[in-house]
Design a protein around this motif. Structure first.
Motif, short mmCIF file in Angstrom:
data_model
loop_
_atom_site.label_atom_id
_atom_site.label_comp_id
_atom_site.label_asym_id
_atom_site.label_seq_id
_atom_site.Cartn_x
_atom_site.Cartn_y
_atom_site.Cartn_z
N HIS A 78 0.83 -1.20 0.00
CA HIS A 78 0.00 0.00 0.00
C HIS A 78 0.87 1.26 0.00
O HIS A 78 0.57 2.23 -0.68
N PHE A 79 1.97 1.22 0.76
CA PHE A 79 2.86 2.38 0.81
C PHE A 79 3.45 2.68 -0.57
O PHE A 79 3.50 3.84 -0.99
N ALA A 80 3.87 1.64 -1.30
CA ALA A 80 4.41 1.84 -2.65
C ALA A 80 3.34 2.42 -3.58
O ALA A 80 3.62 3.31 -4.39
N GLY B 81 8.17 0.21 -8.40
CA GLY B 81 7.91 -1.23 -8.40
C GLY B 81 6.59 -1.60 -9.06
O GLY B 81 6.12 -2.72 -8.90
N ALA B 82 6.00 -0.66 -9.79
CA ALA B 82 4.71 -0.91 -10.43
C ALA B 82 4.87 -1.87 -11.60
O ALA B 82 5.85 -1.84 -12.32
N ARG B 83 3.85 -2.69 -11.76
CA ARG B 83 3.83 -3.62 -12.89
C ARG B 83 2.42 -3.73 -13.40
O ARG B 83 1.48 -3.30 -12.83
N THR C 253 -2.84 -1.19 -5.48
CA THR C 253 -3.09 -0.84 -6.88
C THR C 253 -3.26 0.67 -7.04
O THR C 253 -3.66 1.36 -6.09
N VAL C 254 -2.95 1.12 -8.23
CA VAL C 254 -3.21 2.50 -8.63
C VAL C 254 -3.83 2.44 -10.01
O VAL C 254 -3.27 1.82 -10.92
N SER C 255 -5.00 3.06 -10.16
CA SER C 255 -5.69 3.07 -11.45
C SER C 255 -5.85 4.51 -11.92
O SER C 255 -6.11 5.41 -11.13
N LEU C 256 -5.69 4.68 -13.23
CA LEU C 256 -5.87 5.99 -13.85
C LEU C 256 -6.86 5.85 -14.99
O LEU C 256 -6.89 4.83 -15.69
#
Length: 101
Positions: A37-39, A99-101, A66-69
């Motif tokens: 979550h921190f990343a 470190g996103a994939r 997760t991060v969504s755009l």
């Protein structure tokens, strides 16, 4: 300067250089998975800075890891423009450092 909507062919051409990005209901979209979550939160802060630099903002959603755009250009009638593609390119350039994939 007015921004012009891209044609579907132009969008598909530009997406060929943006792995993981797609056209979904007149938005360019992408979801990144991260190790924590921190990343994910760190990536959100970095994306927010890019959006402020470009003066162009996406729908940005933080999940647990997760991060969504989702982005389109309101001033072009909610169409996808080169402004959206530039935002996607800038995010794509910084995401691996988180470190996103």
């Amino acid at each position: 300067m007015a921004v012009e909507p891209l044609t579907r062919t132009q969008i598909e051409d530009r997406l060929s250089g943006l792995p993981g990005w797609s056209l979904d209901d007149d938005h360019l979209t992408r979801t990144y998975r991260l190790d924590s979550h921190f990343a994910a939160a760190s990536l959100v802060v970095h994306v927010a800075r890019i959006q402020d630099e470009l003066d162009h903002h996406s729908e940005l959603t933080l999940g647990y890891n997760t991060v969504s755009l989702a982005v389109h250009t309101h001033s072009a009638g909610g169409s996808v423009t080169d402004r959206d593609v530039e935002l996607a390119r800038r995010v794509e350039a910084v995401a691996p450092a988180h470190g996103a994939r």
